[in-house]
Design an enzyme around this catalytic site. Sequence first.
Site, PDB file in Angstrom:
ATOM      1  N   HIS A 101      15.259   5.596   9.746  1.00 54.63           N
ATOM      2  CA  HIS A 101      16.364   5.192   8.872  1.00 54.63           C
ATOM      3  C   HIS A 101      17.633   5.801   9.465  1.00 54.63           C
ATOM      4  O   HIS A 101      17.582   6.892  10.049  1.00 54.63           O
ATOM      5  CB  HIS A 101      16.270   5.783   7.467  1.00 54.63           C
ATOM      6  CG  HIS A 101      15.072   5.417   6.653  1.00 54.63           C
ATOM      7  ND1 HIS A 101      13.874   6.041   6.773  1.00 54.63           N
ATOM      8  CD2 HIS A 101      14.928   4.507   5.648  1.00 54.63           C
ATOM      9  CE1 HIS A 101      13.017   5.536   5.890  1.00 54.63           C
ATOM     10  NE2 HIS A 101      13.632   4.601   5.197  1.00 54.63           N
ATOM     11  N   ASP A 104      18.036   9.417   8.601  1.00 49.31           N
ATOM     12  CA  ASP A 104      17.087  10.374   9.200  1.00 49.31           C
ATOM     13  C   ASP A 104      17.663  10.942  10.491  1.00 49.31           C
ATOM     14  O   ASP A 104      17.417  12.096  10.823  1.00 49.31           O
ATOM     15  CB  ASP A 104      15.758   9.710   9.621  1.00 49.31           C
ATOM     16  CG  ASP A 104      15.088   8.901   8.556  1.00 49.31           C
ATOM     17  OD1 ASP A 104      15.324   9.177   7.374  1.00 49.31           O
ATOM     18  OD2 ASP A 104      14.311   7.979   8.917  1.00 49.31           O
TER      19      ASP A 104
HETATM   20  C1  XLS Z   1       8.748   3.990   0.607  1.00 48.51           C
HETATM   21  C2  XLS Z   1       8.725   3.151   1.802  1.00 48.51           C
HETATM   22  C3  XLS Z   1       9.673   3.580   2.911  1.00 48.51           C
HETATM   23  C4  XLS Z   1       9.895   2.453   3.857  1.00 48.51           C
HETATM   24  C5  XLS Z   1      11.068   2.608   4.747  1.00 48.51           C
HETATM   25  O1  XLS Z   1       7.843   3.972  -0.198  1.00 48.51           O
HETATM   26  O2  XLS Z   1       7.423   3.086   2.260  1.00 48.51           O
HETATM   27  O3  XLS Z   1       9.177   4.712   3.547  1.00 48.51           O
HETATM   28  O4  XLS Z   1       8.779   2.234   4.658  1.00 48.51           O
HETATM   29  O5  XLS Z   1      12.268   2.603   4.047  1.00 48.51           O
END
Ligand code: XLS
Length: 438
Positions: A101, A104
């Site tokens: 992300h 991140d």
């Molecule tokens: C949350 C989601 C997140 C997505 C990415 O539950 O799994 O981690 O994969 O934004």
Amino acid sequence: MSFFADVDTVTYQGPDCTDPLAFRYYDANRRVLGKSMAEQLRFAVCYWHSFDAPGGDVFGDGTWDRPWANGSAEPMARARAKLAAAFEFIAKLTAPYFCFHDRDVAPEGSTFAESEKNLLAMGEDIAAAMQRTGIKLLWGTANLFGHPRYAAGAATNPNPEVFAYAAAQVRTVLELTHQLGGENYVLWGGREGYDTLLNTDLKRESDQLGRFMALVAEHKHKIGFAGTLLIEPKPCEPTKHQYDYDSAACYAFLQKYGLADEFKLNIECNHATLAGHTFQHEVAYAIAHGIFGSVDANRGDAQNGWDTDQYPTNVEEATLVLYEILCAGGLGSGGFNFDAKLRRQSVAREDLFYGHIGGMDTLARGLLNAAALLESEELSGHVAQRYAGWDGGLGERILAGDESFDSLARRVRASNPDLAPVSGRQELLENVVARFVR
Ligand code: XLS
Ligand code: NI
Ligand code: NI
């Protein structure tokens, strides 16, 4: 700068090896159905759980050993240390891909422009690290759920200014993903859902979400991004009712807004179980409707009804999911991304290796089992035989539109067929699967 100096590159040592820092099944170059295991599984390490999150829960603070994130250095220096840790870890794990992300990899600034500047600066460092290590980007995504501005959703926010902010953020991350050669771009629904209908205009929010996704697709084509756009089904959490509930809800949404050719699905095991489905069902449904894209590999907990995001350990489940994927011709541009995290008490530096090694070995076993099951034709033979009536004659005419209620009624009246049930052979087929799960 080394954060994992005590761990060497993880290598394949075979099923009898007891070294916890070796692969027992994942043998990257081993050929399975005409491709290497690495090409069949396309493993990715996720940045958020592995390098960014501190390991806190709603009752307590972070516990994880994250020296790259905990130092007192200024935010961009911390981001660079985190990048060094991430690429050292991924290279030692020998995973070919990573996912991130925007938040991140780079700190949010005090203005939109500053956040964008931080991200693009880190983008240059990421590109250099990718170049140096050969690690590739499976997908990028924008965090449209963490900041308080998104408390009432991003695209589905009652305030169009928040929609605009989210659009600007996705535009930047989509372009960066494109520049980094990302093979997909993911949009998980974040806070696109609601907690109470007392304050929610459900129809408006649905239309807003449809418009947002159309804008993503328009911009993808404008910049010439050739990767796949993926949305990620999840039924609840953080909101009570997430709009992208499951594969079926996502398919209906994509069709309604004319987006079924633009988006595929990133299916997460734990989200499937939260939706009351099996992981296999969610993958199979997406494949059957031509929208299977990629996988967030993890697992839930049989008793806990939330997204525990544990590393996959269930070989039978992995076998069944990989069987569906292999029958459909493989992962395409997708992969297995470990959207999985350590438990709060897993505070040792090497725990991150144990989690990923276990997950990669589980999926590698699943791949080997599924390939053997596919080649045996023991399941596909039963299924083909069960539906043989639809391959020609009456079945074919019905589907081609050559029969009506009247013609069918005439047929039944004339032949008065004996339609005793035939065995579905579930127990037999379960025993077949059990024979292949090793
Ligand atoms: C949350 C989601 C997140 C997505 C990415 O539950 O799994 O981690 O994969 O934004
Ligand atoms: Ni996910
Ligand atoms: Ni999740």
